[in-house]
Design a protein around this motif. Sequence first.
Motif, PDB file in Angstrom:
ATOM      1  N   VAL B 147       0.850  -1.196   0.000  1.00 21.68           N
ATOM      2  CA  VAL B 147       0.000   0.000   0.000  1.00 21.68           C
ATOM      3  C   VAL B 147       0.884   1.244   0.000  1.00 21.68           C
ATOM      4  CG1 VAL B 147      -1.854  -1.196   1.193  1.00 21.68           C
ATOM      5  CG2 VAL B 147      -0.151   0.022   2.534  1.00 21.68           C
ATOM      6  N   LEU B 148       0.249   2.416   0.151  1.00 23.61           N
ATOM      7  CA  LEU B 148       1.035   3.654   0.220  1.00 23.61           C
ATOM      8  C   LEU B 148       1.752   3.740   1.558  1.00 23.61           C
ATOM      9  CD1 LEU B 148      -1.724   6.139  -0.994  1.00 23.61           C
ATOM     10  CD2 LEU B 148       0.167   5.260  -2.367  1.00 23.61           C
ATOM     11  N   HIS B 149       2.967   4.212   1.524  1.00 29.55           N
ATOM     12  CA  HIS B 149       3.695   4.569   2.737  1.00 29.55           C
ATOM     13  C   HIS B 149       4.308   5.931   2.472  1.00 29.55           C
ATOM     14  CE1 HIS B 149       3.367   0.442   4.233  1.00 29.55           C
ATOM     15  NE2 HIS B 149       3.624   0.058   2.996  1.00 29.55           N
ATOM     16  N   SER B 150       4.963   6.487   3.481  1.00 23.04           N
ATOM     17  CA  SER B 150       5.648   7.747   3.231  1.00 23.04           C
ATOM     18  C   SER B 150       6.902   7.820   4.092  1.00 23.04           C
ATOM     19  CB  SER B 150       4.717   8.925   3.529  1.00 23.04           C
ATOM     20  OG  SER B 150       5.298  10.124   3.079  1.00 23.04           O
ATOM     21  N   LEU B 183      10.141   7.894  10.078  1.00 28.12           N
ATOM     22  CA  LEU B 183       8.760   7.529  10.386  1.00 28.12           C
ATOM     23  C   LEU B 183       7.972   7.326   9.100  1.00 28.12           C
ATOM     24  CD1 LEU B 183       8.434  10.529  12.797  1.00 28.12           C
ATOM     25  CD2 LEU B 183       8.427   8.180  13.605  1.00 28.12           C
ATOM     26  N   CYS B 184       6.960   6.460   9.165  1.00 26.25           N
ATOM     27  CA  CYS B 184       6.026   6.351   8.039  1.00 26.25           C
ATOM     28  C   CYS B 184       4.918   7.365   8.262  1.00 26.25           C
ATOM     29  CB  CYS B 184       5.438   4.947   7.950  1.00 26.25           C
ATOM     30  SG  CYS B 184       4.219   4.797   6.629  1.00 26.25           S
ATOM     31  N   THR B 185       4.667   8.249   7.275  1.00 27.28           N
ATOM     32  CA  THR B 185       3.620   9.262   7.468  1.00 27.28           C
ATOM     33  C   THR B 185       2.477   9.123   6.485  1.00 27.28           C
ATOM     34  OG1 THR B 185       4.882  10.762   6.105  1.00 27.28           O
ATOM     35  CG2 THR B 185       4.990  11.107   8.476  1.00 27.28           C
ATOM     36  N   GLU B 186       2.307   7.956   5.882  1.00 28.19           N
ATOM     37  CA  GLU B 186       1.081   7.781   5.114  1.00 28.19           C
ATOM     38  C   GLU B 186       0.414   6.559   5.701  1.00 28.19           C
ATOM     39  OE1 GLU B 186      -0.273   9.725   2.235  1.00 28.19           O
ATOM     40  OE2 GLU B 186      -1.859   8.653   3.283  1.00 28.19           O
ATOM     41  N   TYR B 187      -0.822   6.753   6.163  1.00 27.22           N
ATOM     42  CA  TYR B 187      -1.509   5.683   6.883  1.00 27.22           C
ATOM     43  C   TYR B 187      -1.476   4.382   6.082  1.00 27.22           C
ATOM     44  CZ  TYR B 187      -5.267   3.004   8.914  1.00 27.22           C
ATOM     45  OH  TYR B 187      -5.992   2.004   9.472  1.00 27.22           O
ATOM     46  N   CYS B 188      -1.026   3.286   6.721  1.00 24.96           N
ATOM     47  CA  CYS B 188      -0.856   2.044   5.965  1.00 24.96           C
ATOM     48  C   CYS B 188      -1.424   0.835   6.690  1.00 24.96           C
ATOM     49  CB  CYS B 188       0.614   1.840   5.622  1.00 24.96           C
ATOM     50  SG  CYS B 188       1.680   1.751   7.061  1.00 24.96           S
ATOM     51  N   GLY B 189      -2.218   1.050   7.732  1.00 25.05           N
ATOM     52  CA  GLY B 189      -2.843  -0.089   8.376  1.00 25.05           C
ATOM     53  C   GLY B 189      -2.475  -0.209   9.834  1.00 25.05           C
ATOM     54  N   GLY B 191      -0.232  -1.544  11.645  1.00 24.75           N
ATOM     55  CA  GLY B 191       1.110  -1.328  12.178  1.00 24.75           C
ATOM     56  C   GLY B 191       1.708   0.016  11.792  1.00 24.75           C
ATOM     57  N   HIS B 192       0.891   0.899  11.221  1.00 23.92           N
ATOM     58  CA  HIS B 192       1.393   2.170  10.684  1.00 23.92           C
ATOM     59  C   HIS B 192       2.303   2.912  11.664  1.00 23.92           C
ATOM     60  CE1 HIS B 192       1.543   6.064   8.848  1.00 23.92           C
ATOM     61  NE2 HIS B 192       0.659   6.622   9.646  1.00 23.92           N
ATOM     62  N   SER B 193       1.841   3.057  12.908  1.00 26.74           N
ATOM     63  CA  SER B 193       2.601   3.908  13.834  1.00 26.74           C
ATOM     64  C   SER B 193       3.854   3.203  14.357  1.00 26.74           C
ATOM     65  CB  SER B 193       1.719   4.358  14.994  1.00 26.74           C
ATOM     66  OG  SER B 193       1.307   3.253  15.758  1.00 26.74           O
ATOM     67  N   ASP B 194       3.986   1.923  14.086  1.00 27.46           N
ATOM     68  CA  ASP B 194       5.221   1.235  14.494  1.00 27.46           C
ATOM     69  C   ASP B 194       6.183   1.074  13.333  1.00 27.46           C
ATOM     70  OD1 ASP B 194       4.583   0.870  17.189  1.00 27.46           O
ATOM     71  OD2 ASP B 194       3.200  -0.741  16.638  1.00 27.46           O
ATOM     72  N   MET B 195       5.810   1.637  12.195  1.00 25.81           N
ATOM     73  CA  MET B 195       6.665   1.483  11.029  1.00 25.81           C
ATOM     74  C   MET B 195       7.768   2.542  11.061  1.00 25.81           C
ATOM     75  SD  MET B 195       5.473   0.962   7.144  1.00 25.81           S
ATOM     76  CE  MET B 195       6.566   1.300   5.792  1.00 25.81           C
ATOM     77  N   MET B 196       8.692   2.330  11.968  1.00 29.10           N
ATOM     78  CA  MET B 196       9.772   3.296  12.165  1.00 29.10           C
ATOM     79  C   MET B 196      11.089   2.618  11.832  1.00 29.10           C
ATOM     80  SD  MET B 196       8.858   5.304  15.582  1.00 29.10           S
ATOM     81  CE  MET B 196       8.215   4.125  16.697  1.00 29.10           C
TER      82      MET B 196
HETATM   83 CU   LIG Z   1       3.241   3.060   6.268  1.00 26.06          CU
END
Ligand SMILES: [Cu+2]
Lengths: 546, 318
Positions: B147-150, B183-189, B191-196
């Motif tokens: 999916v989208l990530h940032s 940090l990942c700044t495009e909502y991706c599901g 685990g989004h906020s742990d995608m560091m």
């Molecule tokens: Cu993401």
Amino acid sequence: MAKVATADELGHVPETGGKNYLNQTTGIASWLTTVDHKRIGIMYLITVLVGFTLGGIFALLVRLELLTPGKTIMTAQQYNQAFTLHGAAMVFLFIIPSIPASLGNFILPIMIGAKDVAFPKLNLMSLYVFWIGAAFMLAAILSGGVDTGWTFYVPYASGVSTTSVILATFGVFVMGFSSILTGLNFIVTLHKLRAPGMTFFRMPLVLWALYATSIIQVLATPVLGITLVLLIFERAFHVGIFDPTLGGDPVLFQHFFWFYSHPAVYIMILPGMGVASEILATHSQRRIFGYKAIAFSSVAIALVSFVVWGHHMFVAGQSELSSAIFSFLTFFVAIPSGVKMFNWLGTLWGGSIKLNVPMLYGLGFLFLFAIGGLTGLFLGMVSVDLHLHDTYFVVAHFHYVMMGSTAIAFFGGLYHWWPKMTGRMYSEKLGRLAFALTFIGFNWTFFTQFILGTRGMPRRYYNYLDQFQPLHAFSTVGSWILGTGFLIMGISLLRSLKSGAPAPGDPWKGATLEWTHTASPPITENFEKPIIVTLDAYERPGQETH
Amino acid sequence: MTFDPIELGSFWMPRQSSTIASEIDFAWYVVYWFDVLMFFGLMIPMFYFIRRFRRRTDNDKVSSVTHSTALEIGWTVIPSILVIALFFVGLRGYLMASVAPANAMEIRTTAEMYMWTFTYPNGTTSVNELVVPKDKPVKLIMSSKDVLHSFYVPEFRVKQDVVPGTYTTLWFEANAKRDTVLLCTEYCGVGHSDMMAKVHVMEQADYNNWLETGRKPGDPILAPDELGKKLFTSRSCNTCHSLDGTRVQGPSFKGLFGKTEKFADGSSAQVDENYIRESLLEPTKKVVEGYPAVMPTYKGLLKENEIDALIAYIKTVK
Ligand SMILES: [Cu+2]
Ligand code: HEM
């Protein structure tokens, strides 16, 4: 330059012998089959207030969860659903229909001296369509919720999320028709049903705002509808449109989405600006300053709003040239917004300002919109947006404009027209307390988020770095103050229904037709006899000037 | 993984750890002061008018002035000029951020739910850890597997969405030797906020050394057999080879060194340094009798010093 008016110009508020639109007929069925724009407005009002309460409960839950990093009260999956439902409820169930469909429906025909809107049955149908759409949204919540964010970005929404995306997007799709039909109805009404003498340039400014809003609703909403249908097709039948594994393009979705949703943010704010104009003019007893500038700036905002959608996509993978052009155009939204601000201040100048509850909300609107609009400039500068995009700075910015400005204007308008709609006065004391708590709680909650975002806190985060906790906790405490403010507002209004003093026809010395020519509450036909307008907008015969 | 906090450079902004950061912050402060002036320029008159024109009687006289063409023109034209100036300030930083220097080193970046993988020019890869040399422009060629990530590093002031099905790029030049967070700044599901991920910025020499040996400055220096012991599990040797003589997919390492092995083709040889090295790099050349030829080659995946370390370790397994 004093001028004395004839009794007829003053419009002696008519005696109606106790009959009004509320008690003309009774029973639930008489409401559900009514074609009276006022009753339809009231039913919309109740509906959007329910939507606001639902969105508000999710908001408090989201803030509570963010009190600590990691789990406070819910899991990551529940959190993602909570913020999605908060956003979707606030946008689609509350803010888009709020002012136009509830207050607008009630006042628009009265303000132009008409008996009703152009298509009363269509008006009722819009409400039913809205309810059907809302029912799909509720079904989505009850069948497991949605976790895509209110923006439904693909490929997450089309191929990955396992939640009720189709029900939710279909609900939004259906509600779009309601929005289009209401817009159409208002446009035709404003063109065809103005009373003799009510020229376009004599209309109260809220009508210009509603007119501009209606144009956006009619032109932009179909694009959202088509986009959502394509999304549903992709999700249900794997037709490749947006998902690259099926041969689609995810950035295309964002173009489609923002082509609607950027103009939609003006569907949200323009009516708020219109209501603010009414409140400020009425409670400072003054003809509005720069009438034409405010009227044309509404139309200008509506037009410019169609060519700036790309500013939501500066880092989404669109070309650098597109980003530069969209940035340039974005700044031209600031100009008509600024023009309005200056003219509102000009209206306060030399007026006779009464700080009653609606006026407090009106002035609160000016304060909060100033911050909301000015912080938009940060985001419009492409280089700065590289840092701020998708952080809490953006969250703070759009809350200042959507909640701080539109919602505050809506509630100010609710107090302003409450006596007219219900025939009862509200309690000044409780109303002031509600305003004070809302205003303080709002800034407490959301100003903090400008700091969070600038320091690098991304949005839509369940878990976060420990260093952000103090500010998150502070913001959460603010949300409790804010919630209390709304609770007290609700109490003040409900109490007024039971025990409020009967409202006079014109409690504000207003200058627009709903104050000068109708009773509180008005009769079903609005006016006893046909209206002939001889005065300019906000002209108050008998008002002494210097 | 634990992360170092984003260090603050001022009340508002994180510290500036890349060359572009000062330009972005300059633009930020230009709008900031513009906004502060505008805000007070609007609110001071507003509060003054509220006081000055407060209703005194029910029949206050009000002003009859309803418009002023001069004012209207003034407050349309002047702000227009000012915001166009803002646009150019923003454009300048954006151009700098968009055009990577020609000599930038390219790192292939892959995002997926919920991790980051980096592939360096020599083929080395790292997961949830980006290692870059200080004072050298780096260009990321990014794509997503799902999916989208940032990609967002607050201390660098850079952000770019990572999109499936296409490449997006981003460049920066880190100018402070430190660790910071991505940090990942495009909502991706979920685990989004742990995608560091960690970003390690090091001197060029340390970076070169890391590419060669996987050792970062400050990592404890391990004796070869200790490093080998770590690699035994981190490179998954342990999924096929036991230490206690148990037969798994491949022969046990117990007492392996010095032993004579018989091979599937009938030949035999004593296990020495060269034999182990060959088994790692070309495992199918000599397959021990009775075992399937399933071992993958570690060619390119193990550094020289790591091969040495594994040999040293195997010698210790008695
Ligand atoms: Cu993401
Ligand atoms: C002077 C006027 C304004 C300017 C210059 C402006 C500028 C911007 C820009 C550039 C963004 C994109 C930021 C990003 O995503 O990184 C943005 C986001 C946003 N703005 Fe505004 N804005 C203005 C007024 C408004 C108004 C009046 C509203 C709504 C009533 C509004 C609602 C929003 C929303 C909802 C978002 C975020 C959408 C999302 O990503 O979920 N803005 N604004």
